[in-house]
Write a protein that holds these residues in place. Structure first.
Motif, mmCIF file in Angstrom:
data_model
loop_
_atom_site.group_PDB
_atom_site.id
_atom_site.type_symbol
_atom_site.label_atom_id
_atom_site.label_comp_id
_atom_site.label_asym_id
_atom_site.label_seq_id
_atom_site.Cartn_x
_atom_site.Cartn_y
_atom_site.Cartn_z
ATOM 1 N N TYR A 149 0.129 4.105 -13.275
ATOM 2 C CA TYR A 149 0.267 3.410 -11.930
ATOM 3 C C TYR A 149 1.815 3.326 -11.568
ATOM 4 O O TYR A 149 2.140 3.529 -10.360
ATOM 5 C CB TYR A 149 -0.653 2.235 -12.039
ATOM 6 N N GLU A 176 3.244 4.840 -8.218
ATOM 7 C CA GLU A 176 3.576 3.950 -7.397
ATOM 8 C C GLU A 176 5.063 4.476 -6.815
ATOM 9 O O GLU A 176 5.460 4.555 -5.605
ATOM 10 C CB GLU A 176 3.694 2.706 -7.800
ATOM 11 N N PHE A 192 -3.860 -0.861 -10.017
ATOM 12 C CA PHE A 192 -2.781 -1.331 -8.883
ATOM 13 C C PHE A 192 -1.893 -2.024 -9.619
ATOM 14 O O PHE A 192 -1.029 -2.867 -8.927
ATOM 15 C CB PHE A 192 -3.417 -1.559 -7.729
ATOM 16 N N ASP A 222 3.463 -0.655 -0.277
ATOM 17 C CA ASP A 222 3.196 0.480 -0.812
ATOM 18 C C ASP A 222 2.054 0.284 -1.581
ATOM 19 O O ASP A 222 1.127 1.369 -1.938
ATOM 20 C CB ASP A 222 4.610 0.622 -1.943
ATOM 21 N N ARG A 223 1.737 -0.883 -2.373
ATOM 22 C CA ARG A 223 0.522 -1.207 -3.184
ATOM 23 C C ARG A 223 -0.717 -1.083 -2.182
ATOM 24 O O ARG A 223 -1.806 -0.485 -2.231
ATOM 25 C CB ARG A 223 0.394 -2.513 -3.747
ATOM 26 N N ALA A 273 -1.514 2.600 -1.668
ATOM 27 C CA ALA A 273 -1.970 3.163 -2.871
ATOM 28 C C ALA A 273 -3.636 2.962 -3.114
ATOM 29 O O ALA A 273 -4.317 3.552 -3.572
ATOM 30 C CB ALA A 273 -1.130 2.256 -4.116
#
Length: 273
Positions: A9, A13, A125, A260-261, A264
């Motif tokens: 991850y 990321e 995440f 950004d998360r 994702a």
């Protein structure tokens, strides 16, 4: 989730951040791979293993054009989910999430009668702190700096509760395993906040909604700004899916645990539909 998946991850990321910052240029696989210090083959394998789609397909899902197209159909999808009483029908995780709001009296005593178990666990995440009671999950926050700081936020939310440190990996597996689990939430908020959160619980994986659409859905069409404030107050990430709310012009918008998360999670959901 093991440490190898957690490392994957972190790599993904970093790749997503690079793609977001260069979306107009549409970077090639080799450019992305060079940025994350992997071979093209290794990046393709790691990214696809995590997201379910290739970096190129993921990049396509991040475009504003795609977001605007999804927004056009969101009202219909939300109405359909409400009609059948489901939180979603996508095969991603098909969680049956229900929500219980504490009564004003219970909320006022700041959890004096609550026994909260909590712990840190790896998720798709990144690391998260999860808190739960016999009545349901009351806290899920992704760790931004360190676990202790995130636990402190949990304790501030329920200052009079009794806390017990536990292994949270089984809870995390229940949430993210994709096995159609039934999950109950215990929330504390104003009537307006709870209405916003419940509207999102009834949205579907991969669906995107604008702030205005959520406001319309709860019967307060002029309350878009207040909807944003309710989302910012959400302390149960992913399960109350505020990551599905974007700006009406297709831009990603804010997210408590980083944009950004947010991208994702959106991409991960879209890939698994």
């Amino acid at each position: 989730m093991n440490t190898n998946q957690q490392r994957h991850y972190q790599t993904v990321e970093k790749a997503i951040v690079y793609i977001r910052h260069h979306i107009q240029h549409q970077p090639s696989l080799s450019e992305i791979a060079e940025h994350v210090h992997l071979s093209e083959f290794h990046l393709q394998r790691v990214f696809t293993e995590w997201a379910g789609i290739s970096p190129k397909r993921f990049m396509q899902s991040m475009t504003k054009q795609r977001a605007l197209q999804v927004l056009k159909t969101s009202d219909t999808l939300l109405e359909a989910a409400d009609h059948v009483g489901l939180s979603g029908t996508g095969r991603l995780h098909d969680l049956l999430v229900s929500c219980e709001a504490m009564t004003p009296g219970k909320a006022k005593n700041l959890g004096a009668d609550l026994h909260i178990k909590y712990g840190a666990a790896l998720t798709p995440f990144g690391e998260a702190v999860i808190g739960w009671t016999d009545r349901g999950i009351c806290f899920l926050q992704f760790v931004e700096q360190d676990v202790c700081q995130t636990v402190a936020i949990l304790r501030q939310q329920w200052p009079l509760a009794r806390f017990y440190s536990q292994d949270a990996h089984s809870i995390s597996d229940t949430i993210f395993s994709g096995k159609g689990n039934k999950i109950h939430l215990l929330v504390k908020g104003t009537n307006f906040q709870v209405k916003v959160w419940e509207a999102l619980i009834h949205s579907q994986p991969g669906q995107l909604l604008s702030y205005a659409q959520v406001a319309q859905k709860i019967g307060s069409p002029k309350a878009s700004r207040a909807v944003g404030s309710a989302l910012a107050s959400n302390t149960i990430g992913f399960l109350i899916p505020c990551h599905r709310v974007i700006r009406g012009d297709g831009d990603i918008g804010q997210f408590r645990w980083g944009s950004d998360r947010k991208v994702a999670i959106q991409g991960w959901e879209a890939a698994h539909l």
